[in-house]
Scaffold this active site. Structure first.
Site, PDB file in Angstrom:
ATOM      1  N   ASN A 179     -10.090  -1.088   6.411  1.00  0.00           N
ATOM      2  CA  ASN A 179      -9.563   0.235   6.394  1.00  0.00           C
ATOM      3  C   ASN A 179     -10.752   0.951   6.045  1.00  0.00           C
ATOM      4  O   ASN A 179     -11.637   1.602   6.741  1.00  0.00           O
ATOM      5  CB  ASN A 179      -8.379   0.561   5.777  1.00  0.00           C
ATOM      6  N   ASP A 180     -10.845   1.228   4.541  1.00  0.00           N
ATOM      7  CA  ASP A 180     -11.879   2.414   4.059  1.00  0.00           C
ATOM      8  C   ASP A 180     -13.249   2.071   4.378  1.00  0.00           C
ATOM      9  O   ASP A 180     -14.074   2.888   4.696  1.00  0.00           O
ATOM     10  CB  ASP A 180     -11.843   2.183   2.515  1.00  0.00           C
ATOM     11  N   VAL A 181     -13.616   0.644   4.573  1.00  0.00           N
ATOM     12  CA  VAL A 181     -15.149   0.308   4.949  1.00  0.00           C
ATOM     13  C   VAL A 181     -15.567   0.785   6.402  1.00  0.00           C
ATOM     14  O   VAL A 181     -16.355   0.771   6.734  1.00  0.00           O
ATOM     15  CB  VAL A 181     -15.449  -1.250   4.768  1.00  0.00           C
ATOM     16  N   ALA A 220      -8.450   3.550  -1.395  1.00  0.00           N
ATOM     17  CA  ALA A 220      -9.124   4.757  -1.931  1.00  0.00           C
ATOM     18  C   ALA A 220      -8.050   5.871  -1.870  1.00  0.00           C
ATOM     19  O   ALA A 220      -8.175   7.139  -2.436  1.00  0.00           O
ATOM     20  CB  ALA A 220     -10.391   5.208  -1.029  1.00  0.00           C
TER      21      ALA A 220
END
Lengths: 102, 465
Positions: free
Chosen positions: B394-396, B435
């Site tokens: 997700n965040d990456v 995050a």
């Protein structure tokens, strides 16, 4: 005046940090997990200290407080040595290249 | 009995073999040989230790028994452990190195004669300092790794545990460790030695609890480094070259990995150590939650998109590990390849819970390593690819890291997934990632969300291909 042997050991230590620095940067990122498990295994060479402690007692006092800590440390380090090297072996065996034939 | 000089030479040889063991890991082809060097180095070190003591009495048998017990447990674990549990295993192993260092230090403190360090109550000053450092760092490694292990296992919550006055308290304890070491060296009091150990165990615990689950790659690398420094400290005490070399190697190895992981998240090492990341940002994520339209699809839609693609890039993340979806994924890719679709894998440096976590899982599923690429190698290819298949990451992939300076992840290197013609996102829900921020990618025109368990969805897609 003689140089204290400690200085020689310190030299080995500092130079090894540099060797470690360059060697580890050249490790391919896809092998970072095996790197961690193998460093685990080799840092358990601390077992040599454990063996010395374990064998320090004389024949009538095999078990004293010091040697018992030595024996326990032997087992802990041995778990790491066998576990670390074997699991690294197991992982590395899985890294295969694309088969040439299609 | 081996002379001291000869055994020192053999210890040097085993140190060199350990260097070669790490050197081998520069490519998968040489890695197995490297591991063999490592094993050889270990055998030499242990054999030489026995020979140099030359005491093959009853004590020797006891040593062998303890060695065998540990060896059997280790071998059993190594064969049984599933690859998805690798981060826990490594954390567990770190704790053992730490504890072993503590035990050796205790043994040396109680019986310094055996190590040629002086007499109880009158240990050589240098040795006592080295011993205290080895013991303290070992204790920190032990308790810190236990916390990391519990967090990774899910026994302890992965969310950061913070309380008021945490940082001053930690600073106070760290200072007290230095003071205790000083007092211990000047008084040789065994009580102070025990207090030093207890305080070190405590600080290891306190240092890791505020660090959140997704920062575990940094934590594991850091503890890896600590275990090395602990070993080096003991190496100085024992005047053993193999141990000093190894400690330095492992110490710098862990430090480099920590650095790489921090860079992968664009965060300073200090920032990670102070912890509390996920918790503070969570509220910000909740606030600007507006209902935006999302396109969601099913396995059939996904299969249709992929069947008509000519190249597909797969972006795996921690979610793939949790769902154990790597084998199902490889089967899907096999089917795609049969249809002459080019498939490659893109791995972000901090994907998963430890460095290289995704690579091992893919290797386990028989994915050839030359189809797996690092972020810098593949990031330009997204623009030319037809489909990006994001599974458990997700965040990456969040483009906000490039566009919004306000975002907590701004500046973090991300995979340019949004440049693909279409993006398939396998996820269980729309919930934000670690995050705590929303991923703009979910609401893009060309994104299709596949709400399901990663493994089940992948299997369904394969059926529909």
């Amino acid at each position: 005046m003689e140089i204290d042997p400690f200085i020689f050991r310190l030299s080995i230590f500092i130079l090894s940090i540099f060797i470690g620095y360059y060697v580890v940067w050249s490790v391919t990122p896809s092998l970072h997990t095996p790197l961690m498990s193998v460093t685990n295994a080799i840092s358990s060479v601390i077992i040599v200290g454990a063996i010395i402690a374990g064998l320090a007692g004389n024949s009538d006092t095999i078990f004293n407080t010091s040697s018992i800590f030595g024996f326990l440390a032997i087992s802990l380090a041995a778990i790491n040595i066998f576990g670390g090297f074997l699991v690294t072996q197991r992982m590395l065996a899985m890294y295969k290249k694309k088969k040439k034939d299609k | 009995m081996l002379s001291a000089n000869l055994s020192a030479i053999f210890y040097l040889i085993s140190g060199v073999l350990f260097i070669l063991a790490l050197r081998g890991l520069s490519s998968p082809e040489t890695s197995r040989q490297g591991n063999f060097f490592g094993i050889l180095g270990m055998i030499i070190a242990i054999t030489v230790t026995f020979l140099s003591i030359g005491n093959f009495s009853t004590g020797f048998v006891v040593v062998l028994i303890f060695l065998l017990i540990g060896g059997l447990i280790g071998a059993f674990i190594a064969y049984k452990i599933p690859m998805t549990a690798m981060p826990e295993l490594v954390a567990g192993f770190h704790s053992l190195v730490g504890l072993a260092a503590v035990f050796v230090a205790i043994a040396a403190f109680l019986n310094p004669e055996a190590f040629n360090l002086g007499y109880p109550g009158n240990i050589k000053l240098g040795s006592l300092i080295e011993m205290s450092i080895g013991a303290a760092v070992g204790a920190i490694t032990f308790s810190g790794s236990i916390v990391a292990f519990l967090k990774l296992q899910g026994i302890m919550s992965g969310s950061p545990i913070t309380f008021k006055g945490q940082h001053p308290l930690n600073a106070l304890i760290l200072i007290s460790i230095i003071v205790l070491t000083y007092l211990l060296c000047s008084t040789q009091s065994s009580n102070l030695f025990w207090i030093l150990l207890v305080v070190s165990f405590l600080i290891g615990f306190l240092l890791i609890i505020p660090i959140g689950g997704a920062d575990m790659p940094v934590v594991i690398s850091m503890l890896n480094s600590y275990s090395g420094w602990a070993a080096a400290g003991i190496g100085f005490t024992l005047e053993n070259t193999a141990l000093i070399i190894t400690g330095a190697l492992v110490g710098s190895s862990g430090a480099i990995l920590s650095y790489i992981m921090c860079k992968g998240m664009n965060r300073s090492f200090f920032n990670v150590i102070l912890g509390g990341f996920g918790a503070t940002e969570q509220s910000a994520g909740e606030k600007n939650k507006e209902q935006k339209p999302v396109k969601s699809g099913n396995a059939d839609d996904a299969a249709f998109l992929m069947k008509n693609a000519s190249s597909v890039i797969i972006v795996p993340g921690y979610g793939m590990a949790v769902a154990q979806a790597q084998h199902a994924l490889r089967e899907m890719v096999d089917t795609l390849k049969k249809n002459d679709i080019k498939v490659s894998y893109a791995i972000h440096p901090v994907a998963g819970r430890m460095p290289g976590h995704m690579n091992v899982l893919l290797a386990e599923a028989n994915v050839p390593y030359d189809e797996v690429f690092e972020l810098e190698e593949i990031n330009n290819d997204f623009a030319n690819a037809d489909v990006a298949f994001v599974i458990g990451a997700n965040d990456v992939t969040n483009p906000v890291a490039k566009t919004d300076p306000q975002s907590p992840i701004y500046g973090m290197p991300v995979l340019d997934v949004e440049k693909c013609k279409s993006v398939l996102f396998v996820k269980r829900s729309l919930s934000p990632g670690y995050a705590g921020i929303d991923n703009d990618l979910f609401y893009k025109e060309n994104t299709l969300m596949l709400f399901a368990d990663a493994k089940k969805m992948t299997e369904d897609i394969t059926k529909n291909l």
